[in-house]
Design a protein around this motif. Structure first.
Motif, PDB file in Angstrom:
ATOM      1  N   ARG A 184     -55.273  98.973  36.597  1.00  0.00           N
ATOM      2  CA  ARG A 184     -55.670  98.018  35.560  1.00  0.00           C
ATOM      3  C   ARG A 184     -55.256  96.593  35.891  1.00  0.00           C
ATOM      4  NH1 ARG A 184     -54.704 102.378  31.667  1.00  0.00           N
ATOM      5  NH2 ARG A 184     -52.480 102.046  31.917  1.00  0.00           N
ATOM      6  N   LEU A 240     -60.860 102.158  34.024  1.00  0.00           N
ATOM      7  CA  LEU A 240     -59.641 101.558  33.496  1.00  0.00           C
ATOM      8  C   LEU A 240     -59.756 100.044  33.392  1.00  0.00           C
ATOM      9  CD1 LEU A 240     -57.120 103.714  35.541  1.00  0.00           C
ATOM     10  CD2 LEU A 240     -57.358 103.743  33.048  1.00  0.00           C
ATOM     11  N   ARG A 241     -60.570  99.439  34.257  1.00  0.00           N
ATOM     12  CA  ARG A 241     -60.732  97.983  34.282  1.00  0.00           C
ATOM     13  C   ARG A 241     -61.931  97.509  33.462  1.00  0.00           C
ATOM     14  NH1 ARG A 241     -57.833  95.797  38.768  1.00  0.00           N
ATOM     15  NH2 ARG A 241     -59.151  93.938  38.757  1.00  0.00           N
TER      16      ARG A 241
END
Length: 267
Positions: A184, A240-241
């Motif tokens: 992240r 996640l990003r």
């Protein structure tokens, strides 16, 4: 036929080892840009032979350095012929989690190689297990371009990011909170993905299964396990990003090229 032609996202492996002939053939056949690290003299000799295979130099980037696990049985001098001719130094570092070589011995070998890499202006790949804080401190004396491979510590990530280190995400990103945090938080111009070789992928999958995490590798994995593992790592990291996996895959390829180049981009 390349991975792009076969309809898969472009994958790049920032850290692997010589491994089996089958996985090396997949890397070459599918054009998977891969950094192969040799951590002791016999391994480096094997890598020299692999680089003679047809198509190898188009896909594989060789790196050499005395791995901390080997610092009690080999010397930096033993590795110097390979470190002098390969474009990347590594993997090098310190490890007090999985290694029983005295830390003083590890540190001496590590700092000698850091000095060599800095003097030769060659990027270096770092192994940091249980020595994350100390290695981050040591790096400040040896300014250079660094890749911290498979960062899995829940602390000290900022100390590497402050020094513009690249960070590669390992295959346990599907279940490891520390690796997920790195996925992240590492800046988009310094994030990479890796397998650490298929043996490490197998370990990560088994550890995940112990935690009740189902193996989610694509069904194509038996015929292209390297590519499938990297795709899974990239897709998980992209989720996640909040990114599109194909976009992250392209960014990772660009980051790998930049890590190997003479300049570091600022965006």
């Amino acid at each position: 036929m390349t991975a792009v032609q076969r309809g898969h996202i472009v994958v790049t492996d920032a850290h692997a080892h010589t491994g089996t002939k089958e996985e090396t053939r997949e890397r070459i056949r599918d054009g998977i840009m891969t950094m192969i690290c040799a951590g002791e003299p016999e391994d480096a000799k094997r890598l020299d032979e692999i680089l003679k295979w047809p198509g190898a130099i188009q896909a594989l980037i060789p790196a050499a350095g005395l791995h901390p696990w080997n610092s009690g049985k080999a010397s930096v001098e033993d590795m110097m012929p390979f470190m002098e001719k390969y474009p990347v130094i590594g993997e090098i570092g310190m490890d007090t989690l999985w290694c029983d070589v005295p830390v003083k011995v590890q540190r001496e070998a590590f700092e000698r190689q850091l000095a060599f890499a800095m003097e030769q202006k060659k990027p270096a790949v770092l192994h940091t297990k249980a020595q994350e804080k100390e290695i981050a401190r040591i790096l400040r004396d040896y300014p250079n371009r660094y890749l911290v491979h498979w960062y899995s510590c829940s602390r000290f990530l900022d100390e590497y990011l402050e020094q513009d280190c690249y960070v590669s995400i390992g295959p346990d990103v599907v279940w490891n909170p520390a690796v997920q945090e790195a996925a992240r938080r590492v800046p988009k111009n310094r994030i990479l993905a890796e397998t650490d070789g298929l043996g490490a992928v197998e370990w990560a999958l088994k550890e995940g299964e112990k935690m009740g995490i189902k193996n989610t590798l694509p069904s194509a994995a038996p015929v292209r396990p390297v590519g499938a593992s990297l795709e899974q790592t990239i897709k998980c990291s992209a989720g996640l990003r909040g990114m599109d996996p194909a976009d992250l895959a392209i960014r990772i390829r660009e980051n790998m090229i930049r890590f190997l180049s003479n300049g570091i981009a600022s965006s």
